[in-house]
Design a protein around this motif. Structure first.
Motif, short mmCIF file in Angstrom:
data_model
loop_
_atom_site.label_atom_id
_atom_site.label_comp_id
_atom_site.label_asym_id
_atom_site.label_seq_id
_atom_site.Cartn_x
_atom_site.Cartn_y
_atom_site.Cartn_z
N UNK A 246 0.83 -1.21 0.00
CA UNK A 246 0.00 0.00 0.00
C UNK A 246 0.87 1.26 0.00
N UNK A 247 1.91 1.28 0.84
CA UNK A 247 2.75 2.47 0.95
C UNK A 247 3.50 2.75 -0.36
N UNK A 248 4.03 1.70 -0.97
CA UNK A 248 4.76 1.89 -2.23
C UNK A 248 3.80 2.36 -3.32
N UNK A 249 2.62 1.77 -3.37
CA UNK A 249 1.62 2.16 -4.37
C UNK A 249 1.26 3.63 -4.22
N UNK A 250 0.98 4.07 -3.01
CA UNK A 250 0.55 5.45 -2.79
C UNK A 250 1.69 6.44 -3.07
N UNK A 251 2.92 6.07 -2.70
CA UNK A 251 4.06 6.96 -2.94
C UNK A 251 4.31 7.12 -4.44
N UNK A 252 4.22 6.04 -5.20
CA UNK A 252 4.43 6.12 -6.63
C UNK A 252 3.32 6.91 -7.32
N UNK A 253 2.10 6.76 -6.85
CA UNK A 253 0.99 7.52 -7.43
C UNK A 253 1.22 9.03 -7.23
N UNK A 254 1.67 9.41 -6.06
CA UNK A 254 1.93 10.82 -5.81
C UNK A 254 3.03 11.34 -6.73
N UNK A 255 4.07 10.53 -6.95
CA UNK A 255 5.17 10.94 -7.82
C UNK A 255 4.71 11.09 -9.27
N UNK A 256 3.91 10.14 -9.74
CA UNK A 256 3.42 10.21 -11.12
C UNK A 256 2.57 11.46 -11.30
N UNK B 129 3.88 -1.74 -10.77
CA UNK B 129 4.75 -2.04 -11.91
C UNK B 129 4.56 -1.00 -13.02
N UNK B 130 3.32 -0.66 -13.30
CA UNK B 130 3.04 0.30 -14.36
C UNK B 130 3.60 1.68 -14.03
N UNK B 131 3.39 2.15 -12.80
CA UNK B 131 3.83 3.49 -12.43
C UNK B 131 5.35 3.57 -12.32
N UNK B 132 5.99 2.52 -11.76
CA UNK B 132 7.45 2.53 -11.66
C UNK B 132 8.09 2.51 -13.04
N UNK B 133 7.50 1.76 -13.96
CA UNK B 133 8.01 1.73 -15.33
C UNK B 133 7.90 3.10 -15.97
N UNK B 134 6.78 3.76 -15.74
CA UNK B 134 6.59 5.10 -16.31
C UNK B 134 7.59 6.09 -15.71
N UNK B 135 7.81 6.03 -14.40
CA UNK B 135 8.75 6.94 -13.76
C UNK B 135 10.19 6.68 -14.19
N UNK B 136 10.48 5.45 -14.55
CA UNK B 136 11.83 5.11 -15.01
C UNK B 136 12.06 5.52 -16.46
N UNK B 137 11.02 6.02 -17.12
CA UNK B 137 11.16 6.43 -18.50
C UNK B 137 11.14 5.30 -19.48
N UNK B 138 10.60 4.15 -19.05
CA UNK B 138 10.52 2.99 -19.93
C UNK B 138 9.08 2.76 -20.36
N UNK B 139 8.89 1.81 -21.26
CA UNK B 139 7.56 1.44 -21.73
C UNK B 139 7.24 0.03 -21.27
N UNK B 140 5.98 -0.19 -20.94
CA UNK B 140 5.55 -1.50 -20.49
C UNK B 140 5.47 -2.45 -21.66
N UNK B 141 6.08 -3.63 -21.53
CA UNK B 141 6.00 -4.64 -22.58
C UNK B 141 5.02 -5.72 -22.15
N UNK B 142 4.13 -6.10 -23.06
CA UNK B 142 3.10 -7.09 -22.74
C UNK B 142 3.34 -8.41 -23.44
#
Length: 288
Positions: free
Chosen positions: A90-100, A266-279
């Motif tokens: 929960x904490x990691x999810x909320x922190x990444x959402x704030x950053x995005x 995973x989606x937000x961390x990938x976006x913050x890292x400047x990468x694209x999600x591969x499916x």
């Protein structure tokens, strides 16, 4: 099997593995372990645990089918349950959402949101299973509240037999407690009709929260993109591209909610890292 090198240590390379830039986003948010309390040193570091958990999320496999060259399945599951119970996920999810939100030029505290639900089939067993007569689906229902970027603010998983209005009350109550800055929520006609406006009245009287219904035109034929509502529909699309979420295999609804947050992490961390999600498992597949 190819091998990835991280910190001088070779580890198995799977498409679900965290890249170095993505791990640099998540690692500072992990809890610091106190090694002065004694006990045996950890055999597997946090990154390898994450790789194993994300393998389950992305592939949809059973925990016991985690490849042996990652880490033993029981170690991955034990840490997953620990992080879920401690609130680490929960904490990691909320922190990444704030950053995005900040990187998108938005205030971390949202002022508007979108509400919707999704009925999903379940695997065998598990609690809180029911039948959604409207969608003709036996399983569970995911109730989501997202911000205008499609990032999850509140998620609640219930039996599929829970109708939208009771489910809406539950998530709106949580939304008002966690995000008092939200004053407007868009929702579809399933949350209110011409006769029963109880949810809308209750939300305003209790929390001063305006719930605005976005209705589909009576003249529309086939698929139609509706203002605001498409945002939460896109989020559902993001989630079900993870095979573990294409069907609900969790025995507990708390596990279902945790899987939703892991997918968004995973989606937000990938976006913050400047990468694209591969499916796709193919390295030549175009990123999306």
């Amino acid at each position: 099997m190819c091998r990835c090198k991280s910190g001088g240590d070779a580890r198995p390379c799977y498409p679900s593995n965290l890249s170095d830039p993505v791990w640099e986003v998540i690692e500072p948010l992990m809890p610091v372990r106190d090694h002065t309390k004694g006990g045996a040193p950890r055999r597997y570091d946090d990154r390898r645990v994450w790789d194993a958990i994300l393998f389950v999320l992305r592939s949809g496999c059973q925990w016991r089918m985690i490849p042996r060259d990652l880490i033993p399945w029981d170690a991955a599951y034990r840490w997953y349950r620990t992080w879920r119970a401690e609130g680490t996920i929960d904490r990691i999810h909320d922190a990444l959402r704030d950053r995005v939100r900040q990187e998108a030029g938005r205030d971390p505290a949202p002022s508007a949101a979108v509400l919707d639900s999704q009925s999903i089939l379940t695997g065998e067993g598990g609690t809180d299973r029911g039948y959604d007569a409207g969608k003709r689906t036996k399983g569970r229902k995911r109730h989501l509240v997202v911000d205008t970027l499609g990032l999850v603010l509140v998620v609640a998983v219930t039996s599929a037999s829970v109708q939208d209005r009771p489910g809406g009350r539950r998530v709106l109550e949580t939304l008002a407690a966690r995000f008092p800055t939200v004053g407007l929520v868009w929702a579809d006609a399933g949350y209110a009709n011409q006769v029963d406006r109880g949810l809308l009245t209750w939300a305003y009287d209790t929390f001063k929260l305006v719930v605005e219904i976005v209705r589909r035109s009576d003249d529309a034929r086939g698929f139609q993109v509706l203002p605001r509502r498409w945002v939460v529909e896109r989020t559902f699309g993001w989630l079900v591209r993870n095979r573990r979420l294409a069907r609900d295999y969790e025995r507990l609804t708390t596990g279902s909610e945790a899987m939703v947050k892991l997918a968004m992490i995973r989606l937000m961390a990938t976006r913050l890292a400047g990468e694209s999600q591969r499916w796709s498992n193919r390295s030549t597949e175009q990123a999306v």
